[in-house]
Design a protein around this motif. Structure first.
Motif: not given
Lengths: 120, 354
Positions: A94-97, A100, B283, B286-287, B290
């Motif tokens: 995912x974009x967030x993953x 990070x 994001x 989703x943070x 995740x």
């Protein structure tokens, strides 16, 4: 086999292209560089004088400390200048993953370069 | 560091790294953070058994035969096959008819990937010493366009930093100068094998390995006939277990766990999960999810009948398929999936043997 050799040849061509077009800069390339600049900014204004070989050794030494997925993400972002969302798609993540992970990788890189004496 | 310096540094990135990032293939060489080198207890037995063959095969043939068998024993010990009763591990017979070129040592199917361990020869010490800078390895299935990276087989828990360290470790652990033999690992996605079987119309696929030197020179070893081996898998159904994370104030359903000796898929579900696992996901939203997904993989404990505990570690990929987020985790040495006694996450017991 042919495919594999072709891939290598294409990579070399891409690298050449990357070197040639680095000065022109595109938006993704600039964005990616800014991310690195933010983390690798010098704390003083000492003139930099690094040999290309020394820098290459440092970045490749750093890459050797990463696992495959992190190497993939780092290379796609900072060498191929891919947008984060494209990298996420490629890595089935995912974009967030990916964001990070990139943050952690940049921090690691800063520590690595500090340890190697390339960042003051 | 100035922008120009960063650019100069990135331009020095080795072609190896650029090449491996062309397509996402998480089966390239991966070095784990910890390293314990296993001494091979069985090497002595191997040599004792082999000694009788010296007369029959002659000294040269013996040296070659010996390295194949020795590597098989080393692999079995390093991957902890016997102590964990791994039934999906297949070891191939080493016959004196086929001692050079490409020799299949062993393989194991972890459900996602078929790990194939091979010896290739002849590889000179000079050629071996060019890895990883100027020599690379790949595998392919003859008659198809299917191929992937291969790499020298190093002890599972070895941790290396820098090309020089990798080069030395390869020469020490994966190369045998006397027989000019290099031991490689090839990880093949099981979907690639199925594709090759369909394309070629046979279960016996022609498997070959390539050594690429510099930019143009290459050498092919094989092909040899290879067929997919059985996987060993257990599924643990958690009966819709709900984990409530008080810090994040979120609940996640831990649906089940697919476990093989070398990998796991944690299946989790929560509201909106499908939307978060798309390239256009938000994001920020989703943070926290995740983080919670990571927690399930990292903080859950698999407890074995001898009381020992195991964590699968963080997921390598997290696709959303068939209504659940499938978090795929992998590791180096086997675990005994038949000896699982309990699976817990914090105080929540997900599964317990009857």
């Amino acid at each position: 086999m042919r495919t594999f050799v072709c891939k290598i040849a294409r990579n070399l061509a891409t690298k050449k292209y990357h070197s040639n077009t680095a000065a022109i800069r595109n938006s993704q390339y600039d964005l990616a560089l800014e991310e690195l600049e933010e983390v690798l900014a010098d704390k003083n204004s000492v003139e930099e004088a690094y040999e290309a070989e020394e820098l290459a050794e440092a970045i490749n030494g750093f890459m050797a400390t990463l696992n495959y997925t992190d190497r993939f993400i780092f290379t796609r972002r900072y060498w191929y200048s891919d947008p984060v969302k494209d990298i996420a798609k490629m890595a089935h993540s995912t974009t967030n993953s990916v964001t990070v992970r990139l943050f952690r990788i940049r921090e690691k890189l800063r520590h690595y370069l500090e340890k190697e004496g390339l960042l003051v | 560091m100035k922008r120009e310096t960063i650019t100069l540094m990135l331009n020095g990135l080795a072609v190896d790294y650029i090449g491996e990032a062309e397509v996402f293939r998480p089966d390239a060489i991966q070095e784990s953070p910890e390293r314990i080198v296993h001494m091979n207890k069985k090497r002595i037995i191997t040599f004792a058994l082999a000694a009788a063959l010296m007369l029959a095969l002659g000294i040269t043939a013996y040296a070659v035969w010996s390295i194949h068998v020795t590597r098989q024993q080393e692999l079995k010990a390093d991957l902890q096959i016997e102590e964990n009763s791994v039934s999906s591990y297949t070891e191939y017979d080493i016959t004196d008819e086929k001692l050079s070129g490409l020799v299949l040592l062993s393989s194991v199917n972890d459900g996602q990937e078929q790990h194939v361990y091979v010896n290739i020869s002849p590889v000179t010490k000079e050629e071996a010493a060019r890895f990883p800078s100027d020599v690379r390895f790949s595998w392919s299935i003859a008659g198809t366009e299917i191929c992937g990276f291969a790499g020298p087989q190093l002890p599972v828990e070895l941790s290396l930093s820098g090309k020089e360290a990798i080069r030395n470790a390869v020469l020490e652990n994966a190369y045998d100068e006397k027989s000019q033999t290099m031991t490689l690992q090839c990880y093949i996605d099981v979907k690639f094998i199925e594709k090759a079987e369909a394309e070629l119309g046979t279960k016996d696929i022609p498997f070959q390995v390539h050594m690429i030197m510099g930019e143009e020179e290459s050498r092919t070893f094989g092909p040899v006939s290879f067929s997919s081996t059985e996987e060993q898998k257990r599924y643990f159904d958690f009966g819709h277990a709900i984990y409530h994370d008080t810090e994040l104030d979120k609940k996640i359903e831990i649906v089940g766990l697919e476990l093989t000796p070398f990998s796991a898929i944690w299946k989790v579900s929560y509201e909106g999960a499908a939307d978060f696992h798309t390239p256009d996901a938000d994001p920020t939203a989703y943070g926290p999810w995740s983080i919670l997904e990571d927690k399930v993989c990292i903080e859950s404990k698999i407890i074995f009948s001898d009381g020992s505990e195991f964590s699968t570690g963080g997921a390598l990929t997290t696709p959303h398929e068939n209504g659940t987020v499938n978090q795929f985790c992998g590791w180096g040495s086997a675990i005994n999936i038949n000896e699982v006694q309990r699976i817990v996450m914090g105080d929540l017991v997900l599964w317990e043997a009857e």
